[in-house]
Scaffold this motif. Sequence first.
Motif, PDB file in Angstrom:
ATOM      1  N   CYS A   1       0.857  -1.173   0.000  1.00  0.00           N
ATOM      2  CA  CYS A   1       0.000   0.000   0.000  1.00  0.00           C
ATOM      3  C   CYS A   1       0.902   1.235   0.000  1.00  0.00           C
ATOM      4  CB  CYS A   1      -0.859  -0.048   1.261  1.00  0.00           C
ATOM      5  SG  CYS A   1      -1.753   1.450   1.663  1.00  0.00           S
ATOM      6  N   ALA A   2       0.471   2.282  -0.671  1.00  0.00           N
ATOM      7  CA  ALA A   2       1.246   3.515  -0.719  1.00  0.00           C
ATOM      8  C   ALA A   2       0.319   4.717  -0.617  1.00  0.00           C
ATOM      9  CB  ALA A   2       2.058   3.577  -2.007  1.00  0.00           C
ATOM     10  N   ALA A   3       0.845   5.806  -0.059  1.00  0.00           N
ATOM     11  CA  ALA A   3       0.028   7.014   0.111  1.00  0.00           C
ATOM     12  C   ALA A   3       0.808   8.266  -0.260  1.00  0.00           C
ATOM     13  CB  ALA A   3      -0.448   7.127   1.555  1.00  0.00           C
ATOM     14  N   GLU A   4       0.086   9.255  -0.715  1.00  0.00           N
ATOM     15  CA  GLU A   4       0.591  10.560  -1.102  1.00  0.00           C
ATOM     16  C   GLU A   4       1.497  10.473  -2.322  1.00  0.00           C
ATOM     17  OE1 GLU A   4       1.567  13.129   2.146  1.00  0.00           O
ATOM     18  OE2 GLU A   4       2.931  14.302   0.907  1.00  0.00           O
ATOM     19  N   ARG A   5       0.866  10.408  -3.454  1.00  0.00           N
ATOM     20  CA  ARG A   5       1.579  10.296  -4.727  1.00  0.00           C
ATOM     21  C   ARG A   5       2.370  11.566  -5.016  1.00  0.00           C
ATOM     22  NH1 ARG A   5      -0.792  10.503 -10.525  1.00  0.00           N
ATOM     23  NH2 ARG A   5       0.697   9.316 -11.775  1.00  0.00           N
ATOM     24  N   ARG A   6       3.644  11.397  -5.377  1.00  0.00           N
ATOM     25  CA  ARG A   6       4.519  12.540  -5.673  1.00  0.00           C
ATOM     26  C   ARG A   6       5.113  12.454  -7.069  1.00  0.00           C
ATOM     27  NH1 ARG A   6       7.674  13.380   0.128  1.00  0.00           N
ATOM     28  NH2 ARG A   6       5.841  14.078   1.299  1.00  0.00           N
ATOM     29  N   GLY A   7       4.916  11.377  -7.726  1.00  0.00           N
ATOM     30  CA  GLY A   7       5.415  11.202  -9.079  1.00  0.00           C
ATOM     31  C   GLY A   7       4.625  10.088  -9.715  1.00  0.00           C
ATOM     32  N   VAL A   8       5.012   9.688 -10.906  1.00  0.00           N
ATOM     33  CA  VAL A   8       4.269   8.645 -11.608  1.00  0.00           C
ATOM     34  C   VAL A   8       4.105   7.417 -10.719  1.00  0.00           C
ATOM     35  CG1 VAL A   8       4.206   7.148 -13.613  1.00  0.00           C
ATOM     36  CG2 VAL A   8       5.039   9.496 -13.839  1.00  0.00           C
ATOM     37  N   TYR A   9       5.217   6.923 -10.207  1.00  0.00           N
ATOM     38  CA  TYR A   9       5.157   5.774  -9.312  1.00  0.00           C
ATOM     39  C   TYR A   9       5.861   6.067  -7.988  1.00  0.00           C
ATOM     40  CZ  TYR A   9       3.767   3.342 -13.563  1.00  0.00           C
ATOM     41  OH  TYR A   9       3.113   2.962 -14.709  1.00  0.00           O
ATOM     42  N   GLU A  10       5.964   7.335  -7.677  1.00  0.00           N
ATOM     43  CA  GLU A  10       6.643   7.752  -6.457  1.00  0.00           C
ATOM     44  C   GLU A  10       5.624   8.178  -5.413  1.00  0.00           C
ATOM     45  OE1 GLU A  10       9.341  10.948  -7.060  1.00  0.00           O
ATOM     46  OE2 GLU A  10       9.884  11.120  -4.951  1.00  0.00           O
ATOM     47  N   TYR A  11       5.720   7.563  -4.255  1.00  0.00           N
ATOM     48  CA  TYR A  11       4.826   7.868  -3.148  1.00  0.00           C
ATOM     49  C   TYR A  11       5.645   8.167  -1.914  1.00  0.00           C
ATOM     50  CZ  TYR A  11       0.761   6.279  -5.804  1.00  0.00           C
ATOM     51  OH  TYR A  11      -0.232   6.172  -6.734  1.00  0.00           O
ATOM     52  N   ALA A  12       5.066   8.994  -1.034  1.00  0.00           N
ATOM     53  CA  ALA A  12       5.788   9.416   0.168  1.00  0.00           C
ATOM     54  C   ALA A  12       5.825   8.325   1.228  1.00  0.00           C
ATOM     55  CB  ALA A  12       5.134  10.664   0.747  1.00  0.00           C
ATOM     56  N   TYR A  13       4.774   7.525   1.299  1.00  0.00           N
ATOM     57  CA  TYR A  13       4.661   6.550   2.374  1.00  0.00           C
ATOM     58  C   TYR A  13       4.303   5.173   1.820  1.00  0.00           C
ATOM     59  CZ  TYR A  13       4.262  10.945   4.870  1.00  0.00           C
ATOM     60  OH  TYR A  13       4.488  12.212   5.331  1.00  0.00           O
ATOM     61  N   TRP A  14       4.889   4.154   2.464  1.00  0.00           N
ATOM     62  CA  TRP A  14       4.688   2.767   2.032  1.00  0.00           C
ATOM     63  C   TRP A  14       4.404   1.875   3.234  1.00  0.00           C
ATOM     64  CZ3 TRP A  14       4.881   1.317  -3.114  1.00  0.00           C
ATOM     65  CH2 TRP A  14       5.362   2.278  -4.004  1.00  0.00           C
ATOM     66  N   GLY A  15       3.591   0.858   2.998  1.00  0.00           N
ATOM     67  CA  GLY A  15       3.379  -0.155   4.019  1.00  0.00           C
ATOM     68  C   GLY A  15       4.457  -1.226   3.943  1.00  0.00           C
ATOM     69  N   GLN A  16       4.340  -2.217   4.818  1.00  0.00           N
ATOM     70  CA  GLN A  16       5.361  -3.251   4.900  1.00  0.00           C
ATOM     71  C   GLN A  16       5.103  -4.402   3.932  1.00  0.00           C
ATOM     72  OE1 GLN A  16       2.776  -3.092   6.851  1.00  0.00           O
ATOM     73  NE2 GLN A  16       2.015  -5.202   6.930  1.00  0.00           N
ATOM     74  N   GLY A  17       3.911  -4.461   3.390  1.00  0.00           N
ATOM     75  CA  GLY A  17       3.579  -5.483   2.397  1.00  0.00           C
ATOM     76  C   GLY A  17       2.836  -6.665   2.985  1.00  0.00           C
ATOM     77  N   THR A  18       2.043  -7.308   2.143  1.00  0.00           N
ATOM     78  CA  THR A  18       1.335  -8.517   2.526  1.00  0.00           C
ATOM     79  C   THR A  18       1.440  -9.520   1.372  1.00  0.00           C
ATOM     80  OG1 THR A  18      -0.756  -9.413   3.387  1.00  0.00           O
ATOM     81  CG2 THR A  18      -0.929  -7.700   1.707  1.00  0.00           C
ATOM     82  N   GLN A  19       1.715 -10.771   1.703  1.00  0.00           N
ATOM     83  CA  GLN A  19       1.958 -11.787   0.678  1.00  0.00           C
ATOM     84  C   GLN A  19       0.644 -12.335   0.135  1.00  0.00           C
ATOM     85  OE1 GLN A  19       5.021 -13.143  -0.572  1.00  0.00           O
ATOM     86  NE2 GLN A  19       3.602 -14.093  -2.045  1.00  0.00           N
ATOM     87  N   VAL A  20       0.563 -12.392  -1.169  1.00  0.00           N
ATOM     88  CA  VAL A  20      -0.555 -13.046  -1.851  1.00  0.00           C
ATOM     89  C   VAL A  20       0.024 -14.170  -2.703  1.00  0.00           C
ATOM     90  CG1 VAL A  20      -2.361 -12.805  -3.586  1.00  0.00           C
ATOM     91  CG2 VAL A  20      -2.018 -11.009  -1.878  1.00  0.00           C
ATOM     92  N   THR A  21      -0.454 -15.373  -2.472  1.00  0.00           N
ATOM     93  CA  THR A  21       0.010 -16.523  -3.235  1.00  0.00           C
ATOM     94  C   THR A  21      -1.187 -17.191  -3.901  1.00  0.00           C
ATOM     95  OG1 THR A  21       1.837 -16.870  -1.688  1.00  0.00           O
ATOM     96  CG2 THR A  21       1.272 -18.693  -3.165  1.00  0.00           C
ATOM     97  N   VAL A  22      -1.115 -17.323  -5.215  1.00  0.00           N
ATOM     98  CA  VAL A  22      -2.204 -17.943  -5.973  1.00  0.00           C
ATOM     99  C   VAL A  22      -1.697 -19.275  -6.510  1.00  0.00           C
ATOM    100  CG1 VAL A  22      -3.861 -17.678  -7.843  1.00  0.00           C
ATOM    101  CG2 VAL A  22      -3.043 -15.661  -6.600  1.00  0.00           C
ATOM    102  N   SER A  23      -2.336 -20.345  -6.109  1.00  0.00           N
ATOM    103  CA  SER A  23      -1.923 -21.669  -6.557  1.00  0.00           C
ATOM    104  C   SER A  23      -2.723 -22.063  -7.794  1.00  0.00           C
ATOM    105  CB  SER A  23      -2.142 -22.696  -5.454  1.00  0.00           C
ATOM    106  OG  SER A  23      -3.518 -22.786  -5.122  1.00  0.00           O
ATOM    107  N   SER A  24      -2.036 -22.690  -8.719  1.00  0.00           N
ATOM    108  CA  SER A  24      -2.699 -23.075  -9.974  1.00  0.00           C
ATOM    109  C   SER A  24      -3.172 -24.515  -9.925  1.00  0.00           C
ATOM    110  CB  SER A  24      -1.755 -22.860 -11.148  1.00  0.00           C
ATOM    111  OG  SER A  24      -0.564 -23.589 -10.934  1.00  0.00           O
TER     112      SER A  24
END
Length: 120
Positions: A97-120
């Motif tokens: 997750c990211a907040a406060e967009r400052r550029g095309v893909y540049e954001y001021a704040y980021w979360g730590q991430g969460t894993q998503v795994t999709v099994s086929s």
Amino acid sequence: QVQLIESGGGLVQAGGSLRLSCAASGGTFPGVTMGWFRQAPGKEREFVARISGSASSIATYAESVKGRFIISRDYAKNTLYLQMNSLKSEDTAVYYCAAERRGVYEYAYWGQGTQVTVSS
């Protein structure tokens, strides 16, 4: 201090659904653009979706997820969501997750991430 905390990741079968949440605190978020990115093993971080702030709430999606993912936000709860449907194995990644967009893909704040795994 701004904090973004993601949740909702996990293991799901292909074709299934998951909903990610991002709880934001420590800042003023209603007026800022927030977004979701993901990073698969061995690959660079890539844009998934973003949503603008205030009353507009305009959503933008990467082509790879358009029609399958829905980004939304609850202003009262300061929470960002990503509803992921029709999941594919190539959606497997750590989602950020990211907040406060400052550029095309540049954001001021980021979360730590969460894993998503999709099994086929």
